[in-house]
Write an enzyme that holds these catalytic residues in place. Structure first.
Site, PDB file in Angstrom:
ATOM      1  N   ASP A   1       0.819  -1.207   0.000  1.00 34.58           N
ATOM      2  CA  ASP A   1       0.000   0.000   0.000  1.00 34.58           C
ATOM      3  C   ASP A   1       0.855   1.260   0.000  1.00 34.58           C
ATOM      4  OD1 ASP A   1      -2.309  -1.462  -0.059  1.00 34.58           O
ATOM      5  OD2 ASP A   1      -2.675  -1.360   2.098  1.00 34.58           O
ATOM      6  N   GLY A   2       2.011   1.215   0.668  1.00 37.42           N
ATOM      7  CA  GLY A   2       2.905   2.365   0.681  1.00 37.42           C
ATOM      8  C   GLY A   2       3.386   2.720  -0.719  1.00 37.42           C
TER       9      GLY A   2
ATOM     10  N   ASN B   1      -5.004   8.595   2.088  1.00 36.50           N
ATOM     11  CA  ASN B   1      -5.348   7.958   3.363  1.00 36.50           C
ATOM     12  C   ASN B   1      -5.751   8.962   4.432  1.00 36.50           C
ATOM     13  OD1 ASN B   1      -5.104   5.301   2.684  1.00 36.50           O
ATOM     14  ND2 ASN B   1      -3.205   4.932   3.794  1.00 36.50           N
ATOM     15  N   GLU B   2      -4.802   9.796   4.849  1.00 34.29           N
ATOM     16  CA  GLU B   2      -5.084  10.719   5.945  1.00 34.29           C
ATOM     17  C   GLU B   2      -4.074  11.852   5.988  1.00 34.29           C
ATOM     18  OE1 GLU B   2      -2.000   8.327   6.923  1.00 34.29           O
ATOM     19  OE2 GLU B   2      -3.924   7.318   7.248  1.00 34.29           O
TER      20      GLU B   2
ATOM     21  N   ASP C   1      -1.766  14.975  21.680  1.00 39.85           N
ATOM     22  CA  ASP C   1      -0.619  14.833  20.783  1.00 39.85           C
ATOM     23  C   ASP C   1      -0.910  15.324  19.378  1.00 39.85           C
ATOM     24  OD1 ASP C   1       0.808  13.801  22.845  1.00 39.85           O
ATOM     25  OD2 ASP C   1       0.903  11.742  22.078  1.00 39.85           O
TER      26      ASP C   1
ATOM     27  N   TYR D   1      -4.140   4.457   9.765  1.00 39.44           N
ATOM     28  CA  TYR D   1      -3.827   5.083  11.055  1.00 39.44           C
ATOM     29  C   TYR D   1      -5.101   5.360  11.848  1.00 39.44           C
ATOM     30  CZ  TYR D   1      -1.449   8.330  14.279  1.00 39.44           C
ATOM     31  OH  TYR D   1      -0.939   8.955  15.386  1.00 39.44           O
ATOM     32  N   ASN D   2      -6.151   5.755  11.153  1.00 43.68           N
ATOM     33  CA  ASN D   2      -7.422   6.047  11.819  1.00 43.68           C
ATOM     34  C   ASN D   2      -7.907   4.870  12.658  1.00 43.68           C
ATOM     35  OD1 ASN D   2     -10.283   7.441  11.943  1.00 43.68           O
ATOM     36  ND2 ASN D   2     -10.651   5.415  11.104  1.00 43.68           N
ATOM     37  N   LYS D   3      -7.807   3.668  12.123  1.00 43.57           N
ATOM     38  CA  LYS D   3      -8.282   2.491  12.864  1.00 43.57           C
ATOM     39  C   LYS D   3      -7.444   2.253  14.111  1.00 43.57           C
ATOM     40  CE  LYS D   3      -9.649  -2.332  12.373  1.00 43.57           C
ATOM     41  NZ  LYS D   3      -8.970  -2.777  13.613  1.00 43.57           N
TER      42      LYS D   3
ATOM     43  N   ALA E   1      -4.135  10.696  21.300  1.00 36.68           N
ATOM     44  CA  ALA E   1      -3.789  10.852  22.724  1.00 36.68           C
ATOM     45  C   ALA E   1      -4.297  12.175  23.296  1.00 36.68           C
ATOM     46  CB  ALA E   1      -2.280  10.731  22.917  1.00 36.68           C
TER      47      ALA E   1
END
Length: 272
Positions: A51-52, A127-128, A155, A168-170, A190
């Site tokens: 995916d990267g 993605n994000e 954070d 990352y969201n998950k 966080a």
């Protein structure tokens, strides 16, 4: 309708030996089928790796996003943006030989970073996009569709697309969204929640029509991650997030994997 006499294909591969092996094999098979292999203005971009690698392909060709379609070949474990495994090169070539231009389209994220010196930097994310303060706790006001929603302390904050909801969201506790749902998701990184400081404490799904605005409260240095790219900026006035007017397009073929199959294979495995 066959169109191999005019279909232009670009290949991108990660550096690992398996990906390079697949790259060489695919190159030869496409040449035999008379495809035009070129990195300039391709019709189809084939990403070989994970995916990267597909994220890198997206950012390389995002200026051609209206024209280009993507295909992913995975050379490791199953990925969310890959329809083919490393042993399915022949199947991919056969499907491309019968390609009619059909596509599957997913929404992407538009990010505008407004700096205090007047500059406005516009970027897209598949993605994000995540913002963090580098030195101390980040304090930022969050606005949703013009409503002053909360003052965040923690954070950082991540805003993801539906396809990015499984990334990352998950890991931040966000929900998984089907990629055809044109919505964004805000996830806290966080956050501080106690009797003095309070945030919602859960992810928020925001519809296509609404704009998300984050205003950092300190003139400091911030890290902004756009997919697999990282940037550092001083004195950010605000960051705007919206569903982009454009979408990413994938080649629609018999091998295009169901999103729910991808989720099951990645996080659950075989069901007894």
């Amino acid at each position: 309708m066959k169109n191999t006499d005019r279909l232009k294909v670009a290949l991108m591969a990660s550096r690992n030996p398996k990906s390079q092996e697949v790259l060489q094999s695919l190159w030869m098979k496409l040449k035999e089928k008379k495809f035009i292999l070129t990195p300039k203005n391709p019709d189809v971009v084939i990403s070989i790796g994970g995916d990267g690698m597909l994220l890198s392909a997206f950012h390389k060709y995002e200026k051609l996003i209206d024209h280009v379609r993507f295909v992913g070949i995975h050379t490791g474990h199953l990925g969310f943006y890959t329809d083919y495994r490393d042993f399915e090169v022949d199947k991919l070539v056969d499907n491309l030989a019968l390609d009619t231009g059909a596509r599957v389209s997913y929404p992407i994220l538009n990010v505008k970073v407004k700096l205090m010196d007047g500059r406005v930097l516009t970027m897209r994310a598949l993605n994000e996009a995540t913002v963090k303060r580098l030195s101390k706790t980040m304090v930022a006001d969050v606005f949703i569709n013009g409503v002053a929603f909360e003052r965040f302390r923690g954070d950082g904050i991540s805003v993801s697309t539906p396809t990015g909801s499984t990334a990352y969201n998950k890991s931040l506790g966000g929900a998984v969204l089907h990629p055809t749902i044109e919505a964004l998701q805000i996830a806290e990184v966080a956050s501080l929640n106690n009797r003095v400081y309070r945030t919602l404490g859960s992810s928020i799904v925001v519809p296509k029509k609404d704009k998300i605005v984050i205003e950092p409260k300190h003139d400091d240095r911030y890290s902004i991650s756009i997919d697999n790219k990282n940037y550092t900026y001083d004195k950010i006035q605000q960051i705007d997030y919206q569903i982009d007017q454009k979408k990413i397009h994938f080649v629609a073929s018999p091998s295009h994997t169901s999103f729910w199959n991808r989720v099951k294979d990645a996080f659950i495995g075989e069901v007894e």
